[in-house]
Design a protein around this motif. Structure first.
Motif, PDB file in Angstrom:
ATOM      1  N   ASP A 187       0.961  -1.273  -0.004  1.00 49.19           N
ATOM      2  CA  ASP A 187       0.049   0.027  -0.045  1.00 49.19           C
ATOM      3  C   ASP A 187       0.960   1.285   0.036  1.00 49.19           C
ATOM      4  O   ASP A 187       1.601   1.427   0.912  1.00 49.19           O
ATOM      5  N   THR A 188       0.824   1.989  -1.105  1.00 44.34           N
ATOM      6  CA  THR A 188       1.998   2.977  -1.166  1.00 44.34           C
ATOM      7  C   THR A 188       1.049   4.423  -1.420  1.00 44.34           C
ATOM      8  O   THR A 188      -0.245   4.263  -1.550  1.00 44.34           O
ATOM      9  N   ALA A 189       1.624   5.529  -1.519  1.00 41.76           N
ATOM     10  CA  ALA A 189       0.894   6.846  -1.673  1.00 41.76           C
ATOM     11  C   ALA A 189       0.375   6.996  -3.008  1.00 41.76           C
ATOM     12  O   ALA A 189      -0.608   7.618  -3.250  1.00 41.76           O
ATOM     13  N   ALA A 190       0.916   6.348  -3.985  1.00 42.00           N
ATOM     14  CA  ALA A 190       0.438   5.962  -5.333  1.00 42.00           C
ATOM     15  C   ALA A 190      -1.125   5.125  -5.343  1.00 42.00           C
ATOM     16  O   ALA A 190      -1.414   5.222  -6.538  1.00 42.00           O
ATOM     17  N   GLY A 191      -0.965   4.130  -4.693  1.00 37.30           N
ATOM     18  CA  GLY A 191      -1.965   3.138  -4.748  1.00 37.30           C
ATOM     19  C   GLY A 191      -1.483   1.772  -4.148  1.00 37.30           C
ATOM     20  O   GLY A 191      -0.252   1.827  -3.647  1.00 37.30           O
ATOM     21  N   SER A 192      -2.166   0.764  -4.546  1.00 30.58           N
ATOM     22  CA  SER A 192      -2.083  -0.567  -3.981  1.00 30.58           C
ATOM     23  C   SER A 192      -2.030  -1.579  -5.045  1.00 30.58           C
ATOM     24  O   SER A 192      -2.312  -1.313  -6.002  1.00 30.58           O
ATOM     25  N   ALA A 193      -1.278  -2.795  -4.661  1.00 27.73           N
ATOM     26  CA  ALA A 193      -1.133  -3.728  -5.528  1.00 27.73           C
ATOM     27  C   ALA A 193      -0.710  -5.182  -4.638  1.00 27.73           C
ATOM     28  O   ALA A 193      -0.070  -4.732  -3.445  1.00 27.73           O
ATOM     29  N   ARG A 194      -1.161  -6.034  -5.310  1.00 27.06           N
ATOM     30  CA  ARG A 194      -0.831  -7.595  -4.743  1.00 27.06           C
ATOM     31  C   ARG A 194       0.498  -8.076  -5.452  1.00 27.06           C
ATOM     32  O   ARG A 194       0.600  -8.125  -6.661  1.00 27.06           O
ATOM     33  N   VAL A 195       1.532  -8.313  -4.741  1.00 30.39           N
ATOM     34  CA  VAL A 195       2.993  -8.701  -5.283  1.00 30.39           C
ATOM     35  C   VAL A 195       3.219 -10.081  -4.966  1.00 30.39           C
ATOM     36  O   VAL A 195       2.889 -10.647  -3.760  1.00 30.39           O
ATOM     37  N   THR A 196       3.556 -10.912  -6.231  1.00 25.98           N
ATOM     38  CA  THR A 196       4.010 -12.186  -5.852  1.00 25.98           C
ATOM     39  C   THR A 196       5.492 -12.228  -6.301  1.00 25.98           C
ATOM     40  O   THR A 196       5.645 -11.963  -7.214  1.00 25.98           O
ATOM     41  N   THR A 197       6.221 -12.967  -5.309  1.00 24.40           N
ATOM     42  CA  THR A 197       7.776 -12.900  -5.752  1.00 24.40           C
ATOM     43  C   THR A 197       8.253 -14.427  -5.342  1.00 24.40           C
ATOM     44  O   THR A 197       7.782 -14.689  -4.169  1.00 24.40           O
ATOM     45  N   PRO A 198       8.975 -15.237  -6.053  1.00 21.00           N
ATOM     46  CA  PRO A 198       9.215 -14.999  -7.541  1.00 21.00           C
ATOM     47  C   PRO A 198       8.091 -14.785  -8.363  1.00 21.00           C
ATOM     48  O   PRO A 198       7.188 -15.523  -7.940  1.00 21.00           O
ATOM     49  N   ALA A 199       7.859 -14.192  -9.674  1.00 20.36           N
ATOM     50  CA  ALA A 199       6.682 -14.095 -10.415  1.00 20.36           C
ATOM     51  C   ALA A 199       6.617 -15.614 -11.069  1.00 20.36           C
ATOM     52  O   ALA A 199       7.523 -16.232 -11.425  1.00 20.36           O
ATOM     53  N   PRO A 200       5.357 -16.049 -10.982  1.00 22.60           N
ATOM     54  CA  PRO A 200       5.228 -17.359 -11.752  1.00 22.60           C
ATOM     55  C   PRO A 200       5.462 -17.192 -12.816  1.00 22.60           C
ATOM     56  O   PRO A 200       5.231 -16.574 -13.682  1.00 22.60           O
ATOM     57  N   ARG A 201       6.239 -18.571 -13.488  1.00 25.31           N
ATOM     58  CA  ARG A 201       6.724 -18.163 -14.784  1.00 25.31           C
ATOM     59  C   ARG A 201       5.682 -18.318 -16.052  1.00 25.31           C
ATOM     60  O   ARG A 201       5.832 -17.688 -16.884  1.00 25.31           O
ATOM     61  N   GLU A 202       4.638 -18.942 -15.690  1.00 24.48           N
ATOM     62  CA  GLU A 202       3.666 -18.982 -16.663  1.00 24.48           C
ATOM     63  C   GLU A 202       3.125 -17.696 -17.070  1.00 24.48           C
ATOM     64  O   GLU A 202       2.527 -17.271 -18.084  1.00 24.48           O
ATOM     65  N   ILE A 203       2.769 -17.081 -15.903  1.00 23.72           N
ATOM     66  CA  ILE A 203       2.242 -15.685 -15.860  1.00 23.72           C
ATOM     67  C   ILE A 203       3.115 -14.993 -16.545  1.00 23.72           C
ATOM     68  O   ILE A 203       2.837 -13.935 -17.362  1.00 23.72           O
ATOM     69  N   TRP A 204       4.411 -14.707 -16.293  1.00 27.44           N
ATOM     70  CA  TRP A 204       5.585 -14.263 -17.005  1.00 27.44           C
ATOM     71  C   TRP A 204       5.686 -14.269 -18.278  1.00 27.44           C
ATOM     72  O   TRP A 204       5.672 -13.291 -19.088  1.00 27.44           O
ATOM     73  N   TRP A 205       5.645 -15.390 -19.003  1.00 23.62           N
ATOM     74  CA  TRP A 205       5.476 -15.690 -20.223  1.00 23.62           C
ATOM     75  C   TRP A 205       4.325 -15.318 -20.828  1.00 23.62           C
ATOM     76  O   TRP A 205       4.585 -14.643 -21.965  1.00 23.62           O
ATOM     77  N   GLU A 206       3.219 -15.413 -20.235  1.00 20.93           N
ATOM     78  CA  GLU A 206       1.859 -14.951 -21.022  1.00 20.93           C
ATOM     79  C   GLU A 206       2.101 -13.276 -21.056  1.00 20.93           C
ATOM     80  O   GLU A 206       1.644 -12.741 -22.323  1.00 20.93           O
ATOM     81  N   LEU A 207       2.411 -12.789 -20.091  1.00 22.22           N
ATOM     82  CA  LEU A 207       2.731 -11.067 -20.009  1.00 22.22           C
ATOM     83  C   LEU A 207       3.497 -10.800 -21.072  1.00 22.22           C
ATOM     84  O   LEU A 207       3.321  -9.682 -21.905  1.00 22.22           O
ATOM     85  N   ALA A 208       4.737 -11.361 -21.334  1.00 21.03           N
ATOM     86  CA  ALA A 208       5.594 -11.097 -22.332  1.00 21.03           C
ATOM     87  C   ALA A 208       5.195 -11.280 -23.644  1.00 21.03           C
ATOM     88  O   ALA A 208       5.466 -10.633 -24.488  1.00 21.03           O
ATOM     89  N   ALA A 209       4.317 -12.299 -23.886  1.00 21.05           N
ATOM     90  CA  ALA A 209       3.765 -12.372 -25.251  1.00 21.05           C
ATOM     91  C   ALA A 209       2.554 -11.487 -25.453  1.00 21.05           C
ATOM     92  O   ALA A 209       2.643 -11.116 -26.814  1.00 21.05           O
ATOM     93  N   GLN A 210       2.014 -10.776 -24.506  1.00 20.41           N
ATOM     94  CA  GLN A 210       1.089  -9.953 -24.613  1.00 20.41           C
ATOM     95  C   GLN A 210       1.829  -8.401 -25.120  1.00 20.41           C
ATOM     96  O   GLN A 210       1.009  -7.584 -25.712  1.00 20.41           O
ATOM     97  N   ASP A 211       2.843  -8.324 -24.441  1.00 19.95           N
ATOM     98  CA  ASP A 211       3.603  -7.089 -24.551  1.00 19.95           C
ATOM     99  C   ASP A 211       4.437  -6.973 -25.814  1.00 19.95           C
ATOM    100  O   ASP A 211       5.653  -7.468 -25.621  1.00 19.95           O
ATOM    101  N   GLY A 212       3.862  -6.304 -26.739  1.00 26.05           N
ATOM    102  CA  GLY A 212       4.766  -6.231 -28.017  1.00 26.05           C
ATOM    103  C   GLY A 212       6.224  -5.472 -27.997  1.00 26.05           C
ATOM    104  O   GLY A 212       6.947  -5.728 -28.906  1.00 26.05           O
ATOM    105  N   GLY A 213       6.626  -4.789 -26.941  1.00 25.61           N
ATOM    106  CA  GLY A 213       7.802  -4.154 -26.677  1.00 25.61           C
ATOM    107  C   GLY A 213       8.789  -5.153 -25.803  1.00 25.61           C
ATOM    108  O   GLY A 213       9.697  -4.527 -25.731  1.00 25.61           O
ATOM    109  N   SER A 214       8.454  -6.093 -25.435  1.00 29.56           N
ATOM    110  CA  SER A 214       9.076  -7.165 -24.438  1.00 29.56           C
ATOM    111  C   SER A 214      10.342  -7.471 -25.317  1.00 29.56           C
ATOM    112  O   SER A 214      10.325  -7.940 -26.588  1.00 29.56           O
ATOM    113  N   HIS A 215      11.345  -7.596 -24.476  1.00 23.17           N
ATOM    114  CA  HIS A 215      12.719  -7.948 -25.303  1.00 23.17           C
ATOM    115  C   HIS A 215      13.146  -9.531 -24.588  1.00 23.17           C
ATOM    116  O   HIS A 215      12.703  -9.731 -23.687  1.00 23.17           O
ATOM    117  N   ALA A 216      14.154 -10.025 -25.663  1.00 25.59           N
ATOM    118  CA  ALA A 216      14.564 -11.334 -25.053  1.00 25.59           C
ATOM    119  C   ALA A 216      15.194 -10.943 -23.761  1.00 25.59           C
ATOM    120  O   ALA A 216      15.119 -12.167 -22.742  1.00 25.59           O
TER     121      ALA A 216
END
Length: 361
Positions: free
Chosen positions: A10-39
């Motif tokens: 919970d920060t002054a700018a807003g809140s978020a739920r954080v998972t660490t380390p990031a689950p790999r399947e979600i990371w790959w999913e987001l990388a595929a959706q992000d057209g600017g993602s690098h190798a």
């Protein structure tokens, strides 16, 4: 791999739920959706880093109240107390990190991420952001973070190879490609790791050349370069990236003359490493042909950019990349330190360079 932990920030700018380390399947999913993602923003890149250095996965998945998500690739030092740790995206020599953000990132979410990083107990926290995102992060960065400017040279592939060749390659680059095509060069491209030893043969020759150009003792140059790029690193990248890692080698008279390594992720192609036997490669313009072939292949694969990486401004390497139409783009690194470690490291490096009369080329 560490078991994922979940927490609510919970920060002054807003809140978020954080998972660490990031689950790999979600990371790959987001990388595929992000057209600017690098190798270099993928789980495979983090795995290569951890496999060839004393690092552990500290990546963070942010889930916001509106349902959007982003992943920040991060590593920290293995077997180091938190208060003496360095949490970075990425460590020096590993290139561009920064968040994977499908749909982009707004100012509020950028501030949430910075607030979370500022709260890490580590001695140093640093993130190198990719080109194109610099303006948002510049507006969001808090006062305790310092700017370390970086530029990366990027060639736009919009319009396809015909447009790139006619409108972005400079006259000299086209001339040197044609010169290379007239010579009996044998070009091979490997996507299995078979040519890793050939690349390292050329890389060792390059170290000797760089040492001479920079007025650096050869033993120091070898120690420094091998520490930055260990022998097992390319093999690890080739094994994990598979078809997305291409090792291009030009042979002349039966001898390897030049080699480049190009990685691909979505719409981004990245020139990662290069090496050559200058006596063989330069007269026949082997490097021009290798990059032309890699750029043409990237166009055919539907890539939108060919990232040629960072080089010293106004250096011969920077001019070489500009010959293909690569434009310098801001790729800033922001970091926060609890003690002035970076300043001390920079001072030590500067002193050593002064003693040996080191020359940047």
């Amino acid at each position: 791999m560490n078991a994922p932990a979940e927490l609510l920030i919970d920060t002054a700018a807003g809140s978020a739920r954080v998972t660490t380390p990031a689950p790999r399947e979600i990371w790959w999913e987001l990388a595929a959706q992000d057209g600017g993602s690098h190798a270099t923003q993928t789980p495979a890149w983090l795995d290569c880093l951890c496999a060839t250095g004393s690092y552990r996965d500290s990546s963070r998945l942010y889930a916001f109240e509106d349902g959007s998500r982003m992943v920040l690739p991060l590593v920290s030092r293995a077997r180091r107390p938190q208060r003496l740790d360095a949490v970075e995206s990425w460590p020096v020599g590993w290139g561009i990190g920064g968040p994977v953000t499908p749909g982009g990132v707004g100012l509020r979410k950028a501030r949430v991420l910075f607030a979370d990083l500022a709260d890490r107990p580590a001695l140093r926290v640093g993130v190198r952001f990719r080109p194109g995102d610099a303006e948002t992060w510049e507006k969001a960065v808090p006062a305790e973070f310092r700017l370390e400017p970086h530029m990366t040279q990027v060639l736009s592939l919009d319009g396809g190879f015909g447009t790139v060749w006619d409108q972005r390659f400079r006259t000299r680059a086209r001339r040197d490609v044609r010169r290379a095509e007239r010579v009996s060069l044998n070009v091979q491209v490997d996507r299995t790791g078979r040519l890793v030893p050939v690349f390292h043969q050329l890389y060792e020759q390059s170290i000797e050349r760089w040492a001479g150009q920079q007025h650096e003792p050869l033993a120091l140059a070898r120690w420094r370069r091998r520490r930055e790029f260990p022998g097992q690193r390319l093999a690890a990248v080739a094994a994990r990236f598979g078809e997305a890692c291409a090792i291009w080698v030009a042979w002349h008279g039966g001898e390897p003359a030049a080699a480049i390594v190009v990685l691909r992720q979505g719409g981004q192609a990245k020139f990662w490493r290069g090496a050559m036997n200058r006596e063989l490669a330069h007269p026949v313009r082997a490097n021009f042909l290798l990059h032309q072939l890699a750029i043409e292949e990237a166009c055919e694969a539907g890539c939108r950019c060919y990232d040629m990486g960072e080089s010293t401004p106004d250096s011969s390497l920077a001019h070489f990349k500009a010959g293909f139409g690569a434009v310098a783009c801001s790729s800033p690194r922001y970091f926060r330190e609890r003690l002035p470690v970076s300043r001390a490291e920079h001072g030590l490096r500067t002193a050593v360079k002064r003693v040996i009369r080191f020359q940047d080329v």
